[in-house]
Design an enzyme around this catalytic site. Structure first.
Site, short mmCIF file in Angstrom:
data_model
loop_
_atom_site.label_atom_id
_atom_site.label_comp_id
_atom_site.label_asym_id
_atom_site.label_seq_id
_atom_site.Cartn_x
_atom_site.Cartn_y
_atom_site.Cartn_z
CD GLU A 1 -2.81 -1.04 2.52
OE1 GLU A 1 -3.88 -1.81 2.48
OE2 GLU A 1 -2.63 -0.38 3.34
CD GLU B 1 -3.31 -5.64 4.43
OE1 GLU B 1 -4.17 -4.99 4.71
OE2 GLU B 1 -2.07 -5.22 4.31
#
Length: 461
Positions: A169, A364
């Site tokens: 991320e 995730e």
């Protein structure tokens, strides 16, 4: 004899759970580890809820064997974890700390002995503090720092680790850490500075890909774990679907580095989206010859972290319009985590349509609550089970329609240090008493074990 429920997931579908180093390891100076920006940031007053730190977290550094035993009880086929850069290179560059690498080598061996595939993330936000003091991601040298770090890890673990993720991320490490300043290192840069750091981190990703392919022994699978907020069509009409797609891939000044194609277009198409140049103008980073070729080094899968989304419809002119959320809509204990059942379906579909040719892995996905041990001794987290079941059914729908979904990692294996929110939000399949350091499988862990055993068929029981 009853007929087994069919499953759209391939027999080799990867079922796993994920963690990150700073959130679970503790032991911030053990065996020669250097400080990271999170070691520094979490000790600043009022930066973390409750003034919590990751100094102990889940004490995974000392309890990893027990944690692997719990993974086996769940039946995980894979475990995604990150390397603490400063545990391997205390100054971020230069001297390699053999004791730090030895910890991860033992962890990898323990996973393989348990029949669990290690998926290693090189960077999950914990830049060595020494490198931050040399300019961090604003410094063009950060590309080479990361490349040398990747090479050191690959040389140590690349004979056994076959699945790698370079960055987790960048939207958060850059956006929350260098733009909004609410994550480490807590900076508030100009827009030009944010985009320069962004460009350097994407280049670092590309150099890490090259380092992994050069120094790992045997073939490896390499990807990047990006994220975004899904855009979900209000109806299945072509107009609403196209409106949602347009909203999902739009670049705006308001979104900034959260604009999905700002990361994915350079990585998978070798160029920034044209809209980025129009929106950011002179603030766009200077691009040198070879930069985009480096950023777009060939990957083996699309990694993506998905949690929440917004519904979109086509307006009278066909342009996307956000649908106001219902009052009191379902959400976790963090304000950004609202439940939208079709998140994984549309993330998988939209991304594999725009960036075809690669398998898609949810790196995730999870739900946060305020779970506690009940009077009967169990942790009855029914909302997490329901949330995950809804999302996985969407992923199953994508698989059934031919979208090349290849894996799913639940966030998180353990309740952990949830960054600036401290220890109150609990994402884990395993309950952790942070004072006693005891662990307990939640109902969701037992449920997830059944999903894995059935390769997803139990989602439809």
């Amino acid at each position: 004899m009853p007929t087994a429920t069919p499953t759209p997931f391939a027999p080799d579908f990867t079922w796993g759970a994920a963690t990150s180093a700073y959130q679970i390891e503790g032991a911030p100076s053990a065996d020669g580890k250097g400080p990271s920006i999170w070691d520094d940031f979490s000790h600043r007053p009022e930066k973390i809820a409750g003034n919590d730190t990751g100094d102990t977290a889940c004490d995974h550094y000392h309890r990893w064997r027990d944690d692997i035993a719990l993974m086996r009880r769940i039946g995980l086929r894979a475990y995604r974890f990150s390397i603490a850069w400063a545990r391997v290179l205390p100054e971020g560059d230069g001297r390699v700390n053999d004791a730090g690498l030895a910890f991860y080598s033992r962890l990898v061996d323990g996973l393989l002995d348990a029949g669990i595939q290690p998926w290693v993330t090189l960077y999950h936000w914990d830049l060595p503090l020494a490198l931050h003091r040399r300019g961090g991601w604003l410094n063009h040298e950060s590309v080479d720092w990361f490349g040398r770090y990747a090479a050191a890890v690959a040389r140590a673990l690349g004979d056994r680790v076959k699945h790698w993720i370079t960055l987790n991320e960048p939207q958060c490490s850059i956006g929350l850490g260098l733009d909004r300043g609410i994550h480490a290192p807590g900076d508030r840069l100009s827009r030009a500075g944010v985009l320069r750091a962004w460009h350097h981190q994407l280049m670092a990703h590309g150099l890490a890909v090259r380092s992994l392919r050069e120094h790992c022994r045997g073939p490896v699978q390499v990807g990047l774990a990006s994220t975004g907020r899904e855009r979900i069509p209000e109806t299945n009409t072509p107009a609403d679907i196209e409106a949602a797609r347009a909203a999902y891939f739009e670049v705006t000044a308001e979104k900034g580095v959260d604009s999905v194609p700002l990361a994915l277009d350079p990585v998978y198409r070798g160029r920034y989206p044209e809209a980025a140049h129009a929106v950011f103008g002179r603030d766009m980073p200077g691009i040198r010859p070879g930069d985009m070729e480096l950023i777009s080094e060939k990957l083996d899968f699309i990694g993506y972290n998905s949690y929440s989304g917004e519904r979109v419809r086509a307006g009278a002119d066909g342009r996307p319009v956000l649908v106001p959320p219902p009052r009191g809509r379902a959400r976790g204990t963090l304000s950004w985590l609202n439940r939208e059942d079709d998140c994984l379906y549309w993330a998988a579909r939209f991304q594999t349509e725009r960036y075809p040719g690669l398998p898609f892995v949810i790196t995730e996905n999870g739900y946060c609550g305020t779970d506690w041990i009940a009077l009967d001794g169990g942790v009855h987290d029914a909302p997490r089970i329901d949330f995950t079941k809804r999302y996985l059914r969407g992923l199953a729908r994508a698989a059934a329609e031919g979208v090349p979904v290849a894996g799913y990692f639940h966030w998180s294996l353990l309740d952990n240090f949830e960054w600036s929110e401290g220890y109150q939000p609990r994402f884990g399949l395993i309950h952790v008493d942070f004072d006693a350091q005891t662990r307990l499988l939640k109902d969701s862990a037992l449920w997830f074990a059944g999903i894995i055993r059935s390769n997803g068929a139990a989602l439809f029981d």
